[in-house]
Write an enzyme that holds these catalytic residues in place. Structure first.
Site, short mmCIF file in Angstrom:
data_model
loop_
_atom_site.label_atom_id
_atom_site.label_comp_id
_atom_site.label_asym_id
_atom_site.label_seq_id
_atom_site.Cartn_x
_atom_site.Cartn_y
_atom_site.Cartn_z
N ASP A 110 0.79 -1.14 0.18
CA ASP A 110 0.08 -0.12 -0.13
C ASP A 110 0.78 1.11 -0.04
O ASP A 110 1.77 1.22 0.78
CB ASP A 110 -0.96 -0.06 1.27
CG ASP A 110 -2.14 1.02 1.16
OD1 ASP A 110 -3.32 0.58 0.94
OD2 ASP A 110 -1.77 2.34 1.11
N HIS A 136 -6.77 -6.08 2.09
CA HIS A 136 -5.70 -5.29 2.94
C HIS A 136 -5.33 -6.25 3.76
O HIS A 136 -6.05 -7.04 4.67
CB HIS A 136 -6.23 -4.05 3.91
CG HIS A 136 -6.68 -2.95 2.92
ND1 HIS A 136 -5.95 -1.78 2.95
CD2 HIS A 136 -7.90 -2.88 2.43
CE1 HIS A 136 -6.73 -0.96 2.00
NE2 HIS A 136 -7.96 -1.48 1.81
N HIS A 164 -11.74 -1.62 -7.27
CA HIS A 164 -11.25 -2.97 -7.94
C HIS A 164 -11.04 -3.72 -6.71
O HIS A 164 -10.28 -3.16 -5.59
CB HIS A 164 -9.81 -2.78 -8.52
CG HIS A 164 -9.23 -4.16 -9.14
ND1 HIS A 164 -9.31 -4.32 -10.43
CD2 HIS A 164 -9.07 -5.36 -8.54
CE1 HIS A 164 -9.01 -5.69 -10.64
NE2 HIS A 164 -8.68 -6.03 -9.59
N ASN A 202 -12.82 -3.30 2.47
CA ASN A 202 -13.88 -2.20 2.34
C ASN A 202 -14.84 -2.55 1.13
O ASN A 202 -14.29 -2.57 0.29
CB ASN A 202 -13.13 -0.83 2.42
CG ASN A 202 -12.16 -0.41 3.64
OD1 ASN A 202 -12.67 -0.94 4.56
ND2 ASN A 202 -11.17 0.04 3.49
N GLY A 211 -16.14 2.49 3.19
CA GLY A 211 -14.87 3.26 3.01
C GLY A 211 -14.07 2.99 1.74
O GLY A 211 -12.91 3.16 1.71
N HIS A 248 -10.11 -5.73 -3.48
CA HIS A 248 -8.93 -5.75 -2.73
C HIS A 248 -9.03 -6.24 -1.42
O HIS A 248 -10.12 -5.79 -0.52
CB HIS A 248 -8.17 -4.79 -2.69
CG HIS A 248 -8.68 -3.46 -2.58
ND1 HIS A 248 -9.64 -2.66 -3.18
CD2 HIS A 248 -8.45 -2.78 -1.37
CE1 HIS A 248 -10.04 -1.61 -2.60
NE2 HIS A 248 -9.27 -1.72 -1.28
P1 AMP Z 1 -9.68 1.32 0.05
O1 AMP Z 1 -9.99 2.26 0.79
O2 AMP Z 1 -9.79 -0.17 0.70
O3 AMP Z 1 -10.51 1.16 -1.42
O4 AMP Z 1 -8.40 1.21 0.01
C1 AMP Z 1 -7.48 1.56 -1.03
C2 AMP Z 1 -6.06 1.76 -0.61
O5 AMP Z 1 -5.22 1.84 -1.77
C3 AMP Z 1 -5.59 2.78 0.22
O6 AMP Z 1 -5.11 2.13 1.46
C4 AMP Z 1 -4.54 3.61 -0.49
O7 AMP Z 1 -3.52 3.94 0.42
C5 AMP Z 1 -4.13 2.67 -1.51
N1 AMP Z 1 -3.68 3.17 -2.62
C6 AMP Z 1 -4.13 4.28 -3.37
N2 AMP Z 1 -3.17 4.21 -4.46
C7 AMP Z 1 -2.26 3.44 -4.47
C8 AMP Z 1 -1.07 3.20 -5.30
N3 AMP Z 1 -1.03 4.01 -6.47
N4 AMP Z 1 -0.26 2.23 -4.97
C9 AMP Z 1 -0.56 1.45 -3.96
N5 AMP Z 1 -1.46 1.77 -3.20
C10 AMP Z 1 -2.36 2.88 -3.22
#
Ligand code: AMP
Length: 113
Positions: free
Chosen positions: A33, A108, A104, A93, A99, A106
């Protein structure tokens, strides 16, 4: 809602944006992340186009779902944070109230502290 091919993770999958790769196989891609919330903060995404957990479970092939979950187990072992070690937190999420920022699907993975 339809899948947005221009979301950040789709761009990472296509190699249009950089990332710090952790693991990849035919079905799964995993990377750090960009704003880690813990010492270890990894994202795991399917290579298929799924918006969120519900979309993934409803539309993905059984093989994709199995391989995705197996990859999580493989990655936590690789990072030495598995249930045999200090453990980890697994989170997804979903939607606005969940949130979810990137549309796409994912997981965490948080660990290391
Ligand atoms: P969510 O809120 O569950 O959609 O989490 C999205 C996550 O993607 C967040 O923790 C961001 O810090 C992470 N994120 C956003 N852009 C990037 C990126 N370019 N590379 C890696 N992580 C990212």
């Amino acid at each position: 809602m339809s899948y947005d091919k221009n979301n950040i993770f789709a761009k990472i999958l296509r190699g249009e944006l950089p990332c710090k790769k952790v693991y990849e196989n035919e079905y799964v891609f995993s990377f750090h992340d960009i704003y880690p919330q813990k010492k270890i903060h990894i994202l795991v995404i399917p290579k298929g186009e799924y918006i969120d957990f519900d979309d993934f479970i409803n539309k993905a092939l059984d093989k994709e779902i199995l391989e995705f979950n197996r990859a999580v187990i493989y990655i936590v072992k690789m990072l030495k944070i598995s249930n045999q070690e200090n453990g980890y937190r697994l989170l997804s999420n979903i939607g606005k109230d969940g949130g979810q920022e990137v549309s796409h699907f994912h997981y965490h993975i948080f660990g290391g502290e």
